[in-house]
Design an enzyme around this catalytic site. Structure first.
Site, PDB file in Angstrom:
ATOM      1  N   GLU A 203      -9.062   5.069   6.523  1.00  0.00           N
ATOM      2  CA  GLU A 203      -9.455   6.181   7.403  1.00  0.00           C
ATOM      3  C   GLU A 203     -10.137   7.301   6.607  1.00  0.00           C
ATOM      4  OE1 GLU A 203      -5.849   5.383   8.469  1.00  0.00           O
ATOM      5  OE2 GLU A 203      -6.344   4.631  10.461  1.00  0.00           O
TER       6      GLU A 203
ATOM      7  N   ASP B 135      -2.828  11.762  -2.477  1.00  0.00           N
ATOM      8  CA  ASP B 135      -2.852  13.230  -2.572  1.00  0.00           C
ATOM      9  C   ASP B 135      -3.122  13.638  -4.022  1.00  0.00           C
ATOM     10  OD1 ASP B 135      -2.230  13.301   0.110  1.00  0.00           O
ATOM     11  OD2 ASP B 135      -0.081  13.465  -0.215  1.00  0.00           O
TER      12      ASP B 135
ATOM     13  N   LYS C 130      -2.461  20.984  -9.208  1.00  0.00           N
ATOM     14  CA  LYS C 130      -1.851  21.874 -10.207  1.00  0.00           C
ATOM     15  C   LYS C 130      -1.116  21.057 -11.271  1.00  0.00           C
ATOM     16  CE  LYS C 130      -1.361  25.771  -7.162  1.00  0.00           C
ATOM     17  NZ  LYS C 130      -0.700  25.998  -5.893  1.00  0.00           N
TER      18      LYS C 130
ATOM     19  N   GLU D 120       4.952   4.846   3.633  1.00  0.00           N
ATOM     20  CA  GLU D 120       4.451   6.176   4.012  1.00  0.00           C
ATOM     21  C   GLU D 120       5.622   7.143   4.071  1.00  0.00           C
ATOM     22  OE1 GLU D 120       1.519   7.868   4.497  1.00  0.00           O
ATOM     23  OE2 GLU D 120       2.901   9.499   4.953  1.00  0.00           O
TER      24      GLU D 120
ATOM     25  N   GLU E 249       0.878  -1.182   0.000  1.00  0.00           N
ATOM     26  CA  GLU E 249       0.000   0.000   0.000  1.00  0.00           C
ATOM     27  C   GLU E 249       0.908   1.222   0.000  1.00  0.00           C
ATOM     28  OE1 GLU E 249      -3.720   2.291   2.173  1.00  0.00           O
ATOM     29  OE2 GLU E 249      -2.434   1.041   3.421  1.00  0.00           O
TER      30      GLU E 249
HETATM   31  N1  SAM Z   1      -4.315   5.888   2.531  1.00  0.00           N
HETATM   32  C1  SAM Z   1      -4.765   6.595   3.721  1.00  0.00           C
HETATM   33  C2  SAM Z   1      -6.262   6.622   3.772  1.00  0.00           C
HETATM   34  O1  SAM Z   1      -6.905   6.358   2.726  1.00  0.00           O
HETATM   35  O2  SAM Z   1      -6.827   6.869   4.849  1.00  0.00           O
HETATM   36  C3  SAM Z   1      -4.154   7.992   3.777  1.00  0.00           C
HETATM   37  C4  SAM Z   1      -4.562   8.953   2.701  1.00  0.00           C
HETATM   38  S1  SAM Z   1      -3.678  10.480   2.769  1.00  0.00           S
HETATM   39  C5  SAM Z   1      -4.658  11.593   1.894  1.00  0.00           C
HETATM   40  C6  SAM Z   1      -2.339  10.190   1.624  1.00  0.00           C
HETATM   41  C7  SAM Z   1      -1.104   9.626   2.308  1.00  0.00           C
HETATM   42  O3  SAM Z   1      -0.159   9.303   1.292  1.00  0.00           O
HETATM   43  C8  SAM Z   1      -0.414  10.612   3.240  1.00  0.00           C
HETATM   44  O4  SAM Z   1      -0.182   9.987   4.473  1.00  0.00           O
HETATM   45  C9  SAM Z   1       0.871  10.968   2.516  1.00  0.00           C
HETATM   46  O5  SAM Z   1       1.921  11.291   3.391  1.00  0.00           O
HETATM   47  C10 SAM Z   1       1.133   9.714   1.726  1.00  0.00           C
HETATM   48  N2  SAM Z   1       1.925   9.921   0.509  1.00  0.00           N
HETATM   49  C11 SAM Z   1       1.672  10.823  -0.475  1.00  0.00           C
HETATM   50  N3  SAM Z   1       2.604  10.768  -1.445  1.00  0.00           N
HETATM   51  C12 SAM Z   1       3.463   9.777  -1.061  1.00  0.00           C
HETATM   52  C13 SAM Z   1       4.639   9.254  -1.641  1.00  0.00           C
HETATM   53  N4  SAM Z   1       5.130   9.730  -2.790  1.00  0.00           N
HETATM   54  N5  SAM Z   1       5.280   8.259  -0.996  1.00  0.00           N
HETATM   55  C14 SAM Z   1       4.804   7.785   0.184  1.00  0.00           C
HETATM   56  N6  SAM Z   1       3.695   8.260   0.785  1.00  0.00           N
HETATM   57  C15 SAM Z   1       3.030   9.239   0.180  1.00  0.00           C
END
Ligand code: SAM
Length: 212
Positions: free
Chosen positions: A192, A117, A121, A68, A43
């Site tokens: 979450e 995320d 942009k 993460e 994941e």
């Molecule tokens: N997957 C979880 C959920 O659905 O509840 C968290 C969603 S949160 C919006 C997105 C997570 O992805 C964040 O914790 C962020 O730090 C992580 N993330 C974003 N870009 C990432 C990357 N390039 N490598 C590792 N983690 C990343």
């Protein structure tokens, strides 16, 4: 999800038995970490870890790795692991941009991207976890039979992701723009963010893609 910086989170992660630290040294050897030859599911952007922990609980014959980027977020997952150890789950704190340094071709079976995320942009689109750059990286670490499952409530990111998968010549196996009211909801494990956004009334989109 970016929690405020939590003092001591880096140190806690450095000492955690649930985190693999020298991740590049395991490239091609992840089965040694788990001590078996079970399939490996990743994941990416695992957040506070509840989705991957529930997967690991339900499927003891599958190994799971949660990636993460932020220590302050990963810390929350590690706190849950202290309450309940799962032998088939480890975490890596890293930016997924570098996954090809960490996993060998054919080493990974399936990949989950949950509520990634959006990077709305244009100039930051390459950071989206469903951009062509990332899809190429997945091809370089996954088995041919592997699938990428992507969930989000963000419709713009979802439509972009479906387009990207088509442009990059992946098979689109499932597309639903209302997962919770679809035939694909059976067995769905909510993340979450999924709980939070569906409680607000947002529809959850899901795409499952595989390589041709
Ligand atoms: N997957 C979880 C959920 O659905 O509840 C968290 C969603 S949160 C919006 C997105 C997570 O992805 C964040 O914790 C962020 O730090 C992580 N993330 C974003 N870009 C990432 C990357 N390039 N490598 C590792 N983690 C990343």
């Amino acid at each position: 999800m970016r929690l405020r910086n939590i003092p001591g989170s880096r140190e806690t992660i450095a000492e955690s038995p649930y985190v693999v630290h020298d991740e590049e040294s395991y490239k091609g050897k992840w089965h040694e970490v788990f001590g078996n030859d079970h399939p490996i599911h990743l994941e990416i952007g695992t957040g506070k870890g509840s989705f991957i922990m529930e997967n690991a609980r339900r499927n003891p014959d599958i190994n799971y790795i949660g990636i993460e980027k932020y220590s302050s977020v990963l810390l929350r997952a590690l706190q849950k692991m202290e309450q309940e150890e799962l032998p088939n789950l480890v975490f890596i704190r890293m930016d997924a941009e570098y996954i090809e340094n960490v996993f060998e071709k054919d080493e990974i079976d399936n990949i989950f991207l949950n509520f990634s995320d959006p990077w709305p942009k244009d100039r930051t689109a390459k950071r989206r976890l469903t951009s062509d750059r990332f899809l190429k990286r997945y091809t370089n670490i996954m088995k041919k039979s592997g699938k990428v499952t992507f969930k989000t409530d963000n419709i713009d990111l979802f439509e972009y992701s479906v387009e990207m998968a088509k442009e990059c010549d992946w098979n689109i196996e499932v597309v639903t723009r209302d997962l919770h009211n679809s035939e694909y909801n059976e067995g769905n494990i909510m993340t979450e963010y999924e709980k939070k956004f569906s409680q607000l009334g947002n529809k959850i989109n899901m795409m499952i893609i595989s390589q041709k």
